[in-house]
Design a protein around this motif. Structure first.
Motif, PDB file in Angstrom:
ATOM      1  N   ILE A  24       0.812  -1.210   0.000  1.00  0.00           N
ATOM      2  CA  ILE A  24       0.000   0.000   0.000  1.00  0.00           C
ATOM      3  C   ILE A  24       0.852   1.270   0.000  1.00  0.00           C
ATOM      4  N   SER A  25       1.999   1.250   0.687  1.00  0.00           N
ATOM      5  CA  SER A  25       2.844   2.440   0.712  1.00  0.00           C
ATOM      6  C   SER A  25       3.414   2.734  -0.668  1.00  0.00           C
ATOM      7  N   LEU A 287       4.865   4.632   5.045  1.00  0.00           N
ATOM      8  CA  LEU A 287       3.454   4.935   4.773  1.00  0.00           C
ATOM      9  C   LEU A 287       3.174   6.423   4.946  1.00  0.00           C
ATOM     10  N   SER A 291       2.101   8.994   2.026  1.00  0.00           N
ATOM     11  CA  SER A 291       0.836   9.712   2.134  1.00  0.00           C
ATOM     12  C   SER A 291       1.035  11.218   2.114  1.00  0.00           C
ATOM     13  N   THR A 339      -3.712   2.797   9.934  1.00  0.00           N
ATOM     14  CA  THR A 339      -2.757   3.881   9.664  1.00  0.00           C
ATOM     15  C   THR A 339      -2.898   4.436   8.251  1.00  0.00           C
ATOM     16  N   PRO A 340      -2.870   3.602   7.205  1.00  0.00           N
ATOM     17  CA  PRO A 340      -3.056   4.178   5.865  1.00  0.00           C
ATOM     18  C   PRO A 340      -4.424   4.821   5.678  1.00  0.00           C
TER      19      PRO A 340
END
Length: 434
Positions: A24-25, A287, A291, A339-340
């Motif tokens: 995801i990061s 992450l 973001s 977190t994400p």
């Protein structure tokens, strides 16, 4: 049209990469860079995205995240979980279905200390699993109670989720967020206890043998040093004795000394704790950096403003807007970790909630509670997988037992959303709200 183009490219690229199995990061970073290339030259895109990623983690307050992770990992191997389970058992041992209530209370205590739902599900679940099975509890029911109650520690301070949200939301007071988490976190545990009570009354699960006053006092004394961590850290932060980052450092020192006093940590286990902390910190910080790049792209292309205008034009009722937001967060929680989700959706949804008059502290609690529910739901619920793994039960058997808890927690989420006093009452009484 620029914002529409940007949001289409950004989220299309992100979800394509995500469902292709890209971490995801990395998906965040690549999607942000692709979107930037549509509006800026290659050199500018490369420089600005890289710069924003660096700026995103260049924050003193974010140093609290690895320190709290370190303290939580020390607690996992420091013999604290067993002491908290014994204390919880003394507190609720005479209630029908005592071991289920012990599980909930122990998760609330351990989760508040460790700040990790996954750690709570693993530590408390493994500690109580054999005892519950021997007492005749349905293993799927026990696993469901453990899974549903483990995320309470993400609300009850100290919690890294509140620190991450504070950073992304533009400096919302960590002290206010910590105080705001107590009532929703405790209510979350109570909702699960009520549901467990109804089930255990029907199944006639046994009470625990009465504990003498002396034994109860000894359990309290054994658990008291661990419980004092909450008083020291949260009290120090709220009353301005030290910052959240300094409080995290105090937590590391306190838990390390406590583990050494318990003689429950060897050099080998300490090196393992350090290794796990480094790995977890690297994942979280990357992450946050990725973001930050996405947040800049969204701000540059006007995505948050465009989404706010679109939503306000579609629904002119505050209640309808909040219901739509809750539905979005519950869906997001099924496939994204906390977190994400905070990093991605805070810049998008916070302007909308501020536009309709919701306090940023209250929105933080709504967001974190919604993501807590997401950790226990398939297909990507991290606590769901850890809890079933500890119990040895299949997801197919556990999920039906989770449905009543899910319904109860969704009703709690609605209450926290529409009753500001549940999250703002305590920080307001302490003068922590701006």
């Amino acid at each position: 049209m620029g914002a529409l183009t940007a949001v289409s490219i950004l989220f299309a690229a992100f979800f394509v990469l995500l469902f292709a199995g890209v971490p995801i990061s990395v998906s965040l970073g690549v999607a942000s860079f692709i979107t930037a290339l549509v509006f800026l030259p290659w050199d500018d895109s490369t420089y600005i995205i890289g710069q924003q990623m660096n700026v995103g983690i260049e924050s003193f307050s974010l140093l609290a995240v690895p320190l709290f992770i370190f303290a939580g990992n020390i607690m996992n191997t420091g013999g604290i979980a067993r002491r908290l389970v014994d204390l919880a058992l003394v507190a609720v041992g005479r209630v029908p279905g005592a071991l289920a209530h012990t599980n909930v209370l122990a998760n609330m205590l351990f989760g508040a200390l460790s700040g990790s739902a996954v750690a709570s599900a693993a530590a408390i679940g493994s500690t109580l699993h054999d005892r519950q099975r021997k007492a005749g509890y349905d293993p799927a029911f026990s696993a469901a109670v453990n899974i549903a109650s483990a995320p309470t520690g993400l609300l009850i301070p100290p919690t890294t989720a509140a620190i991450v949200y504070s950073t992304v939301a533009g400096g919302v007071s960590v002290s206010a967020l910590f105080m705001a988490g107590y009532v929703p976190g405790i209510l979350m545990g109570l909702v699960i206890m009520v549901i467990a009570y109804v089930f255990t009354r029907r199944q006639r699960y046994p009470k625990v043998e009465r504990v003498t006053v002396g034994e109860g006092f000894r359990c309290l004394l054994r658990a008291l040093p661990g419980l004092l961590l909450i008083v020291v850290v949260v009290g120090g932060i709220v009353f301005g004795i030290f910052t959240a980052t300094e409080g995290a450092a105090v937590a590391v020192l306190y838990t390390l000394v406590l583990s050494l006093a318990y003689r429950s940590m060897s050099w080998a286990s300490f090196t393992d704790v350090v290794t796990r902390t480094i790995v977890s910190t690297g994942i979280v910080m990357f992450l946050i950096a990725a973001s930050a790049g996405m947040s800049w792209v969204m701000a540059y292309t006007g995505i948050p403003g465009a989404i706010t205008d679109a939503l306000l034009s579609v629904a002119d009722s505050q209640a309808i807007i909040l219901v739509l937001m809750l539905l979005l967060l519950l869906v997001v929680g099924t496939f994204m970790d906390i977190t994400p989700a905070i990093l991605i959706f805070t810049p998008i949804l916070l302007p909308i909630t501020e536009e309709i008059g919701m306090d940023p502290v209250q929105f933080g609690m709504v967001l974190i509670l919604a993501m807590c529910i997401g950790t226990m739901t398939p297909p990507v619920g991290s606590v769901l997988f850890v809890g079933t793994g500890v119990s040895g039960e299949s997801i197919e058997r556990v999920v039906p037992k989770l449905i009543p808890h899910f319904v109860g927690l969704v009703l709690l989420l609605v209450a926290v959303t529409f009753i500001p006093a549940l999250s703002l009452g305590l920080p307001g009484l302490m003068g922590l709200l701006e």
